[in-house]
Design a protein around this motif. Structure first.
Motif, PDB file in Angstrom:
ATOM      1  N   ALA A 227       7.141  65.165   8.990  1.00 24.84           N
ATOM      2  CA  ALA A 227       7.779  66.467   9.201  1.00 24.84           C
ATOM      3  C   ALA A 227       8.522  66.912   7.941  1.00 24.84           C
TER       4      ALA A 227
ATOM      5  N   GLY B 170      11.957  84.854   8.565  1.00 26.57           N
ATOM      6  CA  GLY B 170      12.464  83.518   8.259  1.00 26.57           C
ATOM      7  C   GLY B 170      12.975  82.825   9.512  1.00 26.57           C
TER       8      GLY B 170
ATOM      9  N   GLY C  23       5.943  73.588   2.940  1.00 24.63           N
ATOM     10  CA  GLY C  23       6.211  74.980   3.311  1.00 24.63           C
ATOM     11  C   GLY C  23       7.286  75.610   2.445  1.00 24.63           C
ATOM     12  N   GLY C  24       8.359  74.879   2.223  1.00 19.46           N
ATOM     13  CA  GLY C  24       9.482  75.411   1.451  1.00 19.46           C
ATOM     14  C   GLY C  24       9.115  75.686  -0.001  1.00 19.46           C
TER      15      GLY C  24
ATOM     16  N   LEU D 153      10.087  81.788  11.897  1.00 23.75           N
ATOM     17  CA  LEU D 153       9.376  80.588  11.427  1.00 23.75           C
ATOM     18  C   LEU D 153      10.220  79.330  11.632  1.00 23.75           C
ATOM     19  N   VAL D 154      11.525  79.446  11.389  1.00 21.27           N
ATOM     20  CA  VAL D 154      12.407  78.294  11.580  1.00 21.27           C
ATOM     21  C   VAL D 154      12.400  77.880  13.060  1.00 21.27           C
TER      22      VAL D 154
ATOM     23  N   GLY E 290       6.236  68.058   5.403  1.00 26.63           N
ATOM     24  CA  GLY E 290       5.846  69.406   5.819  1.00 26.63           C
ATOM     25  C   GLY E 290       6.908  70.433   5.434  1.00 26.63           C
ATOM     26  N   PHE E 291       8.181  70.116   5.685  1.00 26.16           N
ATOM     27  CA  PHE E 291       9.272  71.040   5.313  1.00 26.16           C
ATOM     28  C   PHE E 291       9.157  71.415   3.834  1.00 26.16           C
TER      29      PHE E 291
ATOM     30  N   GLY F 247      10.024  79.093   6.676  1.00 26.80           N
ATOM     31  CA  GLY F 247      11.176  79.848   7.172  1.00 26.80           C
ATOM     32  C   GLY F 247      12.479  79.423   6.514  1.00 26.80           C
TER      33      GLY F 247
ATOM     34  N   GLY G  30       6.178  71.276  10.615  1.00 25.20           N
ATOM     35  CA  GLY G  30       7.037  71.097   9.451  1.00 25.20           C
ATOM     36  C   GLY G  30       6.794  72.158   8.391  1.00 25.20           C
ATOM     37  N   VAL G  31       5.501  72.465   8.126  1.00 26.41           N
ATOM     38  CA  VAL G  31       5.176  73.472   7.108  1.00 26.41           C
ATOM     39  C   VAL G  31       5.721  74.840   7.516  1.00 26.41           C
ATOM     40  N   LEU G  32       5.522  75.206   8.790  1.00 22.81           N
ATOM     41  CA  LEU G  32       6.029  76.503   9.264  1.00 22.81           C
ATOM     42  C   LEU G  32       7.550  76.558   9.144  1.00 22.81           C
ATOM     43  N   PHE G  33       8.194  75.461   9.527  1.00 20.22           N
ATOM     44  CA  PHE G  33       9.644  75.401   9.411  1.00 20.22           C
ATOM     45  C   PHE G  33      10.077  75.567   7.955  1.00 20.22           C
ATOM     46  N   GLY G  34       9.389  74.869   7.057  1.00 21.56           N
ATOM     47  CA  GLY G  34       9.733  74.928   5.638  1.00 21.56           C
ATOM     48  C   GLY G  34       9.608  76.339   5.074  1.00 21.56           C
TER      49      GLY G  34
END
Lengths: 138, 186
Positions: free
Chosen positions: B166, B133, B173-174, B136-137, B169-170, A93, A87-91
């Motif tokens: 998740a 980007g 990271g975001g 990573l996505v 987590g998004f 990106g 999730g962190v990696l996705f965020g």
């Protein structure tokens, strides 16, 4: 026929992602700055309506409209590492490229060609995950 | 009425319509998850030859590729025929912050010219940023087993707690990218 149905659902999805501006890099930036309610409103109301419709589908044990089979929603794994780390990696990106997988397709159709670069690198990222999967904590 | 339809849609129209997409997919016996298509495409291109993760009957996922193809066409239709303006009415705070980055088109266009305009081809930095980007996505979505559609919309609607992890987590990271890395990139 079935392909056409799914294609049509996709068209609806693509139109909505563009018209509600979810596919805009600017909106993603604004969301992470907490400068506007827009994105939270979209995601929040989608989850609210989604939860309501899934609840009703389950309550009335609705069968699949296409083949009459029982509707089953795949459970997620009972672990946490993959969801948090992934999730962190996705965020990271998401906030950089400003596009998650759905909007990538929408933006491509809207003619923003540099999105092809995002799409190809997303495929490469997916491949690399598959390659290193056994070495990653899940 | 038509004029209203051609304007950008407010959140209370967009959100419920996304839920409708989720509903239609579940009602037809499928699930809502766009990043799965990336795995399917890898398999279709032969990635299963080397990596077992891509060895599955990808043709059974062709319904989802049809959804993705529709999403492309939907983006085309919406941008070409259903929009009297594509300017995004951002908050003034965001416009001011982006102006400092040199994004002078914030509030006037759909995407920043710097990253998505025709000139970006001659900007190695834009290539690098979009490439990073996207990578990573793609990596993160598969690692987490889903993206915004599968976890934030579908998973939360179904009260699946792994999806909540998740989504947290998004946002970790975001927020980190948005507040601590982007200011150094532009």
């Amino acid at each position: 026929m079935r392909t056409f149905i799914y294609f049509s659902i996709g068209i609806l999805f693509g139109v909505v992602l563009f018209k509600s501006e979810v596919a805009s890099w600017f909106r993603i930036y604004e969301m992470f700055q907490f400068d506007s309610f827009h994105m939270y409103g979209v995601i929040g109301s989608a989850v609210f309506c989604g939860a309501l419709s899934l609840f009703l589908l389950k309550k009335f044990q609705v069968k699949s409209i296409l083949d009459g089979e029982e509707i089953r929603i795949a459970p997620k794994q009972n672990v946490w590492k993959r969801y948090l780390f992934g999730g962190v990696l996705f965020g990271l990106g998401w906030a950089l490229a400003g596009a998650c997988p759905g909007p990538m397709f929408t933006l491509l159709g809207a003619g923003f060609w540099p999105v092809l670069l995002i799409l190809f690198s997303a495929l490469l990222g997916t491949y690399c995950y598959g390659f290193f999967r056994d070495k990653l904590p899940h | 009425m038509l004029n209203y339809f051609l304007q950008p849609w407010p959140w209370y129209i967009g959100g419920p319509l996304i839920a409708l997409v989720l509903f239609l997919l579940v009602w037809t016996g499928k699930s809502f998850g766009m990043s799965s298509n990336l795995r399917t495409l890898c398999s279709a291109m032969g990635a299963g030859g080397k990596v077992p993760f891509f060895r599955f009957e990808w043709k059974r996922q062709s319904w989802n590729l049809a959804v993705a193809a529709g999403t492309i066409v939907g983006g085309f239709i919406a941008s070409q025929f259903l929009s009297s303006t594509t300017a995004v009415a951002l908050s003034t705070d965001t416009i001011e912050k982006l102006y400092v980055f040199g994004f002078t088109d914030a509030g006037q266009s759909f995407m920043p010219e710097y990253l998505f305009g025709a000139d970006m081809l001659s900007q190695p930095k834009s290539w690098l940023l979009l490439g990073m980007g996207g990578f990573l996505v793609g990596f993160g979505a598969r690692y987490a087993g889903g993206c915004t559609s599968g976890h934030a919309i579908s998973g939360l609607s179904n009260f699946q707690w792994p999806s909540l992890i998740a989504v947290i987590g998004f946002f970790i990271g975001g927020l980190f990218m948005n507040h601590f890395i982007l200011p150094f990139l532009f």
